[in-house]
Motif scaffolding. Sequence first.
Motif, PDB file in Angstrom:
ATOM      1  N   SER A 152       7.997   4.245  -3.345  1.00  0.00           N
ATOM      2  CA  SER A 152       8.466   3.034  -4.022  1.00  0.00           C
ATOM      3  C   SER A 152       9.200   2.131  -3.038  1.00  0.00           C
ATOM      4  CB  SER A 152       9.406   3.394  -5.179  1.00  0.00           C
ATOM      5  OG  SER A 152      10.565   4.055  -4.686  1.00  0.00           O
ATOM      6  N   ILE A 153       9.401   0.880  -3.451  1.00  0.00           N
ATOM      7  CA  ILE A 153      10.210  -0.054  -2.683  1.00  0.00           C
ATOM      8  C   ILE A 153      11.667   0.178  -3.058  1.00  0.00           C
ATOM      9  CG2 ILE A 153      10.715  -2.481  -2.231  1.00  0.00           C
ATOM     10  CD1 ILE A 153       7.805  -3.081  -2.972  1.00  0.00           C
ATOM     11  N   ALA A 154      12.476   0.570  -2.101  1.00  0.00           N
ATOM     12  CA  ALA A 154      13.878   0.903  -2.375  1.00  0.00           C
ATOM     13  C   ALA A 154      14.782  -0.324  -2.345  1.00  0.00           C
ATOM     14  CB  ALA A 154      14.377   1.944  -1.388  1.00  0.00           C
ATOM     15  N   GLY A 155      14.390  -1.363  -1.619  1.00  0.00           N
ATOM     16  CA  GLY A 155      15.219  -2.565  -1.528  1.00  0.00           C
ATOM     17  C   GLY A 155      14.431  -3.729  -0.958  1.00  0.00           C
ATOM     18  N   ILE A 164      13.508 -21.745   7.798  1.00  0.00           N
ATOM     19  CA  ILE A 164      12.994 -20.460   8.251  1.00  0.00           C
ATOM     20  C   ILE A 164      13.202 -19.475   7.105  1.00  0.00           C
ATOM     21  CG2 ILE A 164      13.217 -18.625   9.961  1.00  0.00           C
ATOM     22  CD1 ILE A 164      14.659 -20.814  11.705  1.00  0.00           C
ATOM     23  N   SER A 165      12.180 -18.748   6.752  1.00  0.00           N
ATOM     24  CA  SER A 165      12.298 -17.796   5.652  1.00  0.00           C
ATOM     25  C   SER A 165      11.963 -16.391   6.142  1.00  0.00           C
ATOM     26  CB  SER A 165      11.371 -18.171   4.493  1.00  0.00           C
ATOM     27  OG  SER A 165      10.025 -18.211   4.918  1.00  0.00           O
ATOM     28  N   CYS A 166      12.664 -15.423   5.597  1.00  0.00           N
ATOM     29  CA  CYS A 166      12.476 -14.029   5.981  1.00  0.00           C
ATOM     30  C   CYS A 166      12.460 -13.164   4.730  1.00  0.00           C
ATOM     31  CB  CYS A 166      13.599 -13.579   6.914  1.00  0.00           C
ATOM     32  SG  CYS A 166      13.476 -11.863   7.441  1.00  0.00           S
ATOM     33  N   ASN A 167      11.433 -12.344   4.616  1.00  0.00           N
ATOM     34  CA  ASN A 167      11.340 -11.366   3.534  1.00  0.00           C
ATOM     35  C   ASN A 167      11.292  -9.983   4.158  1.00  0.00           C
ATOM     36  OD1 ASN A 167       9.037  -9.536   2.133  1.00  0.00           O
ATOM     37  ND2 ASN A 167      10.380 -10.413   0.598  1.00  0.00           N
ATOM     38  N   MET A 168      12.123  -9.075   3.680  1.00  0.00           N
ATOM     39  CA  MET A 168      12.114  -7.708   4.201  1.00  0.00           C
ATOM     40  C   MET A 168      12.077  -6.726   3.043  1.00  0.00           C
ATOM     41  SD  MET A 168      14.689  -7.714   7.431  1.00  0.00           S
ATOM     42  CE  MET A 168      14.030  -6.122   7.923  1.00  0.00           C
ATOM     43  N   ARG A 169      11.426  -5.588   3.302  1.00  0.00           N
ATOM     44  CA  ARG A 169      11.356  -4.530   2.296  1.00  0.00           C
ATOM     45  C   ARG A 169      11.678  -3.190   2.937  1.00  0.00           C
ATOM     46  NH1 ARG A 169       6.114  -5.767  -1.592  1.00  0.00           N
ATOM     47  NH2 ARG A 169       6.723  -7.866  -2.190  1.00  0.00           N
ATOM     48  N   LEU A 170      12.394  -2.381   2.192  1.00  0.00           N
ATOM     49  CA  LEU A 170      12.683  -1.011   2.594  1.00  0.00           C
ATOM     50  C   LEU A 170      11.845  -0.093   1.711  1.00  0.00           C
ATOM     51  CD1 LEU A 170      14.447   1.044   4.205  1.00  0.00           C
ATOM     52  CD2 LEU A 170      16.054   0.961   2.285  1.00  0.00           C
ATOM     53  N   PHE A 171      10.919   0.644   2.340  1.00  0.00           N
ATOM     54  CA  PHE A 171      10.055   1.562   1.607  1.00  0.00           C
ATOM     55  C   PHE A 171      10.611   2.977   1.673  1.00  0.00           C
ATOM     56  CE2 PHE A 171       7.096  -1.870   2.431  1.00  0.00           C
ATOM     57  CZ  PHE A 171       6.343  -1.921   1.270  1.00  0.00           C
ATOM     58  N   SER A 227       0.837  -1.192   0.000  1.00  0.00           N
ATOM     59  CA  SER A 227       0.000   0.000   0.000  1.00  0.00           C
ATOM     60  C   SER A 227       0.876   1.247   0.000  1.00  0.00           C
ATOM     61  CB  SER A 227      -0.927  -0.002   1.218  1.00  0.00           C
ATOM     62  OG  SER A 227      -1.641   1.208   1.281  1.00  0.00           O
ATOM     63  N   MET A 228       1.198   1.740  -1.192  1.00  0.00           N
ATOM     64  CA  MET A 228       2.017   2.949  -1.290  1.00  0.00           C
ATOM     65  C   MET A 228       1.284   4.157  -0.704  1.00  0.00           C
ATOM     66  SD  MET A 228       4.928   2.250  -2.537  1.00  0.00           S
ATOM     67  CE  MET A 228       4.968   0.616  -1.860  1.00  0.00           C
ATOM     68  N   LYS A 229      -0.044   4.139  -0.828  1.00  0.00           N
ATOM     69  CA  LYS A 229      -0.832   5.237  -0.274  1.00  0.00           C
ATOM     70  C   LYS A 229      -0.649   5.296   1.233  1.00  0.00           C
ATOM     71  CE  LYS A 229      -5.610   6.855   0.180  1.00  0.00           C
ATOM     72  NZ  LYS A 229      -7.021   6.559  -0.154  1.00  0.00           N
ATOM     73  N   ARG A 230      -0.634   4.118   1.875  1.00  0.00           N
ATOM     74  CA  ARG A 230      -0.512   4.087   3.315  1.00  0.00           C
ATOM     75  C   ARG A 230       0.891   4.500   3.762  1.00  0.00           C
ATOM     76  NH1 ARG A 230      -2.519  -0.661   7.371  1.00  0.00           N
ATOM     77  NH2 ARG A 230      -2.252   0.555   9.259  1.00  0.00           N
ATOM     78  N   ILE A 231       1.894   4.006   3.059  1.00  0.00           N
ATOM     79  CA  ILE A 231       3.266   4.389   3.383  1.00  0.00           C
ATOM     80  C   ILE A 231       3.447   5.896   3.240  1.00  0.00           C
ATOM     81  CG2 ILE A 231       5.650   4.214   2.610  1.00  0.00           C
ATOM     82  CD1 ILE A 231       4.872   1.806   4.133  1.00  0.00           C
ATOM     83  N   LYS A 232       2.898   6.453   2.178  1.00  0.00           N
ATOM     84  CA  LYS A 232       3.019   7.893   1.942  1.00  0.00           C
ATOM     85  C   LYS A 232       2.341   8.678   3.063  1.00  0.00           C
ATOM     86  CE  LYS A 232       1.897  11.509  -1.408  1.00  0.00           C
ATOM     87  NZ  LYS A 232       1.251  11.803  -2.711  1.00  0.00           N
ATOM     88  N   THR A 233       1.165   8.224   3.472  1.00  0.00           N
ATOM     89  CA  THR A 233       0.447   8.909   4.549  1.00  0.00           C
ATOM     90  C   THR A 233       1.242   8.871   5.843  1.00  0.00           C
ATOM     91  OG1 THR A 233      -1.665   8.302   3.542  1.00  0.00           O
ATOM     92  CG2 THR A 233      -1.714   9.003   5.845  1.00  0.00           C
TER      93      THR A 233
END
Length: 573
Positions: free
Chosen positions: A263-266, A250-257, A222-228
């Motif tokens: 946008s997703i930076a990484g 064990i699996s791990c997913n991470m995102r840098l907004f 939700s880019m709208k939510r991140i922006k808010t």
Amino acid sequence: MKRFIPAIITLSFIFLSARSDTGSYNRSLLYIGLASSADMELERIKKINTMILDDIKKRLAAGMKFTDLSGAYLYSQGADIPSIAKTSNVRWIMYGKTGPENKGDISIYLYDAEAGKDVESVSFTASEGESGKFKENIEYIYSKIAEANTFFIQNPPKTQAKLAPNKALLLSFDISQDTPSNFHRLRSVSGDTVFGKGKGSPETIPAEKIPFVLMRHRDYNSMKRIKTLGRLLDTRWFITGTLKKDAEAISCNMRLFDAERESIAGTIDIAASSYDAMEVLLRRRLQNFVLIVSEATDYRFFQTADFGAAEVKIAAGSPYTGSVFDSSGSMLSGHGTIVHLAQDLSQSGIIESMGEGIKKFTSSAGVQIDQQGRIYVMDTAEKKILQFYKDGSFLSEFFYGAAASGFVVTSGGYVFIHGSRKPLMIQIYTKEGSHIRDIQLDSGLSALCLFKGSPVLLSAADGFYTQTFFSQSGSVLQTRYLGLSSKTVSINAAAMDANENIYCTDTEKGIVLCISKNGNIMWIYKNLPSLNPDKFNAPFSVSADYMGNNVLIIDNNGRRLINLRKKNPQKNL
């Protein structure tokens, strides 16, 4: 929609959002407590009721008016949720159920009267003492209300175009079949690694200190939510993650907004056999987030005060192409020239051998010194290695085969010559010019350097950098995974000191960085350390003395030499 059933404890809360004259919702809350069947243990019900009530008072009271009516509803046998919403003229009702005491199963739902259905739910297992689990899961309910009502905190939205680059918010993981201890462990690793704890590090906002910010994995896009959130909190960076455990791994997913760019930076995707292995991999891969975040601040949060003002020397003749330290200073190669500098960077000697043919060279690609003090220089135009005595007189030369971009001379007198294209070719010769062997690796973006006299290759395979340690004759001794992505940093040259710190240049980004043997970024420079800082301009070569007390960078297309000298030098091991 869910209704209460016999033998089930139910938790019910009403969020009263009456319209004001201005057309916006009032921030008020009506809490009606627990409804339960008579055959359940009332003391336990009261404890759970108190736990949630305290949480609401602590985390919502600052943003909403609050009324507690839980006592009147404590012994209710059931409730019609739509009727309560209609009678009370409220939009939101938070309610739930819990199983037998020995199981501790809890489910909480959020009913939206406007939508006429449940719009959020959380289920978890917790004992009375695990208040943290209540907070972590109820936060998702709070967040849903806040998103719809567009209030996250009391302050009004900000309208500035740019968000503070020195603020970062570490959001929660969405956990599947996991324990709170491991969840908090990896979350702590993420915050400490990317944003640090020391003076000068970006300000990190703990998510649990601010109501309404936790998100489920389905909300991550939700880019709208991140922006808010970014506007309201004046924060640019957000980290979210998913942690899962199954029978295999064990699996791990991470995102840098990036809230400013929306946008997703990484991204990071890791699978490991244990939490210990996951922590090691996560720390190394998170260095990519460090680079992304620090780039927005010109890397000032990741510089170090260990160095004094940078010492700069302008090339008097041909451009510098490579450098190496010796016992009395440093040696520089140029096109057809080799210059020796004293420790204060003044010129103390020169070898001039410009031209074609024997004893001559034109296109130099670096300089090396062996244990006996003999000087080696590479001529990429004629594909040859030239050797000179200490006094500058010519010794010998030999020709190599495939095109190359750099070389090193080991303490045992072996010459390792490497290319830069994939597949990577390393040619090994004796100092007399006898060909020993060739090594071919499925990697590119390489840099070859020495560690205590033995060759080490820094290369990118499958998009991530690794270190390969070789013996004097070219056998692989060890491979070390660094975790840095070739998409985040493009390493052009590298050097190592006796502590296994790696000094690298990225010509495109115009930075010099230091990486520890564990893969952690020690420091990054884009600006030269000085009272009136200048910027690096395409640094392409780097060398370091034995303990890393001096780091030489060739910059500006070879036209200047920059020396970073430690204020408190470390003694040799």
